[in-house]
Design an enzyme around this catalytic site. Structure first.
Site, short mmCIF file in Angstrom:
data_model
loop_
_atom_site.label_atom_id
_atom_site.label_comp_id
_atom_site.label_asym_id
_atom_site.label_seq_id
_atom_site.Cartn_x
_atom_site.Cartn_y
_atom_site.Cartn_z
N ARG A 161 73.68 0.13 47.01
CA ARG A 161 73.58 0.28 48.46
C ARG A 161 72.31 -0.36 49.01
NH1 ARG A 161 75.62 2.37 44.51
NH2 ARG A 161 73.94 3.89 44.35
N CYS A 208 74.50 10.57 47.48
CA CYS A 208 73.68 9.36 47.55
C CYS A 208 73.21 9.26 48.98
CB CYS A 208 74.47 8.12 47.14
SG CYS A 208 73.60 6.56 47.48
N THR A 223 71.24 6.97 50.48
CA THR A 223 71.33 5.62 51.03
C THR A 223 72.74 5.31 51.51
OG1 THR A 223 69.60 4.96 49.46
CG2 THR A 223 70.74 3.20 50.61
N THR A 225 64.61 5.40 49.31
CA THR A 225 64.68 4.01 48.89
C THR A 225 64.29 3.07 50.03
OG1 THR A 225 66.99 3.75 49.58
CG2 THR A 225 66.58 4.52 47.31
N LYS A 276 66.51 6.10 37.40
CA LYS A 276 67.74 5.37 37.16
C LYS A 276 67.75 4.70 35.79
CE LYS A 276 69.48 4.38 41.85
NZ LYS A 276 70.83 4.93 41.66
N CYS A 290 66.20 10.86 48.41
CA CYS A 290 67.02 10.08 47.50
C CYS A 290 67.48 11.03 46.42
CB CYS A 290 66.22 8.92 46.89
SG CYS A 290 67.12 8.05 45.58
#
Length: 238
Positions: free
Chosen positions: A46, A81, A83, A123, A163, A192
């Site tokens: 994204r 999520c 984002t 993010t 991640k 996030c």
């Protein structure tokens, strides 16, 4: 029945399901809410799309999954999520059941808490899209953002650490928190879903709100579950 568009990323989805289960005041299996989860890690990144670093639009796959969840009986949808909420309007126009807006719900939670200023850890895509800034301002709350150096720390924690399957750098977390609080933030938003794992694994102290925890709380309530008392207020007190 809750539908979950997951896999963005997979660990955040697993944690979201755990949060929903933990928050529900249930004395037996049958008192938990029903969930349909499609964990789809192949959904394009994204942040890369929002920043113009990729031509792969993630909304198409999310719409496809959302429609399938609705057809399978989901009465509302959660997307673990933050984002991805950049695409909320488009997704809502194409998916025939409500999609919980984690960003707006977080702003409402901070408004109830009485905050006038809130810091944002998120993010680059979320920050650039201004979804948190606009939502907070609409609620009468002033957003506080990291500068370039501290925003890079946030991205390092999300992409370089969590991640990638590594522990988050808590020194960087503390530096970003201190920067935001020095500029008046009364609470700091973990904006996030990867940052949610930090709260789960470390004692981070008072004055934080986890946007994914807000999403999980609203999902329980919207799907008719009973909420445990300790999850009525979601800004950390200690």
């Amino acid at each position: 029945m809750l539908g979950v568009i997951g896999g963005l990323g997979p660990m955040a989805t697993a944690l979201f399901m755990e949060m929903v289960t933990r928050m529900t005041d249930a004395s037996c299996d049958q008192e938990h809410i029903e969930m349909l989860v499609h964990s789809c890690p192949r959904i394009p990144d994204r942040t890369a799309y929002i920043l113009g670093n990729s031509d792969e639009d993630p909304s198409g796959v999310m719409i496809q999954i959302g429609k399938a969840l609705a057809e399978a009986g989901a009465s509302c949808i959660a997307i673990p999520c933050i984002t991805a909420h950049y695409f909320h309007r488009e997704l809502s126009a194409n998916i025939p059941v409500p999609i919980i807006h984690a960003v707006d719900e977080t702003s409402r939670e901070l408004l109830r808490h009485g905050d006038a200023k809130a810091g944002i850890m998120a993010t680059d895509g979320t920050v650039r899209s201004r979804i948190f800034q606009q939502s907070l301002q609409d609620a009468g709350i002033e957003p506080v953002l990291p500068d370039r150096e501290h925003q890079q720390y946030v991205m390092d924690m999300i992409y370089g650490d969590i991640k990638a399957g590594k522990p988050a750098d808590m020194e960087k977390f503390a530096r970003v928190s201190d920067y935001l609080r020095a500029r008046g933030a009364q609470s700091v938003i973990l904006g996030c879903t990867e940052l949610s794992t930090i709260k789960e694994q470390h004692p981070i102290g008072a004055g934080y709100i986890d946007a994914m925890e807000v999403l999980a709380q609203r999902a329980v309530l919207l799907c008719g579950g009973k909420l445990k008392e300790q999850y009525v207020s979601l800004v950390t007190e200690s």
